[in-house]
Design a protein around this motif. Structure first.
Motif, PDB file in Angstrom:
ATOM      1  N   ASP A  22       0.828  -1.206   0.000  1.00  0.00           N
ATOM      2  CA  ASP A  22       0.000   0.000   0.000  1.00  0.00           C
ATOM      3  C   ASP A  22       0.866   1.261   0.000  1.00  0.00           C
ATOM      4  O   ASP A  22       0.552   2.239  -0.690  1.00  0.00           O
ATOM      5  CB  ASP A  22      -0.936   0.006   1.207  1.00  0.00           C
ATOM      6  N   ALA A  23       1.950   1.235   0.750  1.00  0.00           N
ATOM      7  CA  ALA A  23       2.852   2.394   0.790  1.00  0.00           C
ATOM      8  C   ALA A  23       3.503   2.622  -0.568  1.00  0.00           C
ATOM      9  O   ALA A  23       3.622   3.768  -1.026  1.00  0.00           O
ATOM     10  CB  ALA A  23       3.916   2.196   1.866  1.00  0.00           C
ATOM     11  N   GLU A  25       2.275   1.717  -3.477  1.00  0.00           N
ATOM     12  CA  GLU A  25       1.239   2.208  -4.385  1.00  0.00           C
ATOM     13  C   GLU A  25       0.999   3.702  -4.169  1.00  0.00           C
ATOM     14  O   GLU A  25       0.912   4.476  -5.123  1.00  0.00           O
ATOM     15  CB  GLU A  25      -0.059   1.435  -4.169  1.00  0.00           C
ATOM     16  N   LYS A  26       0.916   4.111  -2.924  1.00  0.00           N
ATOM     17  CA  LYS A  26       0.689   5.523  -2.602  1.00  0.00           C
ATOM     18  C   LYS A  26       1.829   6.397  -3.127  1.00  0.00           C
ATOM     19  O   LYS A  26       1.602   7.455  -3.719  1.00  0.00           O
ATOM     20  CB  LYS A  26       0.547   5.689  -1.090  1.00  0.00           C
ATOM     21  N   LYS A  27       3.065   5.940  -2.925  1.00  0.00           N
ATOM     22  CA  LYS A  27       4.234   6.704  -3.368  1.00  0.00           C
ATOM     23  C   LYS A  27       4.262   6.832  -4.894  1.00  0.00           C
ATOM     24  O   LYS A  27       4.548   7.904  -5.431  1.00  0.00           O
ATOM     25  CB  LYS A  27       5.513   6.027  -2.857  1.00  0.00           C
ATOM     26  N   ASN A  29       1.705   6.701  -6.914  1.00  0.00           N
ATOM     27  CA  ASN A  29       0.626   7.601  -7.322  1.00  0.00           C
ATOM     28  C   ASN A  29       0.999   9.053  -7.065  1.00  0.00           C
ATOM     29  O   ASN A  29       0.656   9.936  -7.860  1.00  0.00           O
ATOM     30  CB  ASN A  29      -0.682   7.239  -6.611  1.00  0.00           C
ATOM     31  N   GLU A  30       1.705   9.318  -5.974  1.00  0.00           N
ATOM     32  CA  GLU A  30       2.156  10.679  -5.692  1.00  0.00           C
ATOM     33  C   GLU A  30       3.143  11.148  -6.755  1.00  0.00           C
ATOM     34  O   GLU A  30       3.055  12.276  -7.237  1.00  0.00           O
ATOM     35  CB  GLU A  30       2.825  10.747  -4.321  1.00  0.00           C
ATOM     36  N   GLY A  34      -1.087  10.768  -9.910  1.00  0.00           N
ATOM     37  CA  GLY A  34      -2.325  10.019 -10.071  1.00  0.00           C
ATOM     38  C   GLY A  34      -2.663   9.700 -11.519  1.00  0.00           C
ATOM     39  O   GLY A  34      -3.710   9.137 -11.806  1.00  0.00           O
ATOM     40  N   GLU A  37      -2.986   5.823 -12.002  1.00  0.00           N
ATOM     41  CA  GLU A  37      -3.539   5.177 -10.815  1.00  0.00           C
ATOM     42  C   GLU A  37      -4.138   3.804 -11.121  1.00  0.00           C
ATOM     43  O   GLU A  37      -3.908   2.843 -10.383  1.00  0.00           O
ATOM     44  CB  GLU A  37      -4.598   6.076 -10.174  1.00  0.00           C
ATOM     45  N   ASP A  41      -2.675   0.296  -9.641  1.00  0.00           N
ATOM     46  CA  ASP A  41      -3.549  -0.559  -8.835  1.00  0.00           C
ATOM     47  C   ASP A  41      -3.614  -1.963  -9.430  1.00  0.00           C
ATOM     48  O   ASP A  41      -3.536  -2.959  -8.709  1.00  0.00           O
ATOM     49  CB  ASP A  41      -4.938   0.051  -8.735  1.00  0.00           C
TER      50      ASP A  41
END
Length: 61
Positions: A22-23, A25-27, A29-30, A34, A37, A41
């Motif tokens: 999850d971390a 994926e978040k990084k 996307n940042e 996005g 995205e 995912d």
């Protein structure tokens, strides 16, 4: 018993792996704003599935 078999049977490793996934994926996307995205995912889901980490399975957190 291979290393992935040991991983699959270790619940705390699953929790840590999900958190790391999850971390990551978040990084990503940042960094891409996005823009990718859906692709990120999809890639995360495929990687988790190949490691036996599907989130839909009831025996996993």
């Amino acid at each position: 018993m291979g290393i992935l078999d040991k991983f699959k049977s270790n619940k705390s490793a699953h929790k840590a792996a999900h958190k790391a996934s999850d971390a990551a994926e978040k990084k990503m996307n940042e960094r891409t704003g996005g823009k990718y995205e859906q692709q990120i995912d999809s890639g995360q889901q495929q990687a988790e599935r190949r490691l036996g980490m599907e989130r839909d399975r009831p025996d996993q957190p």
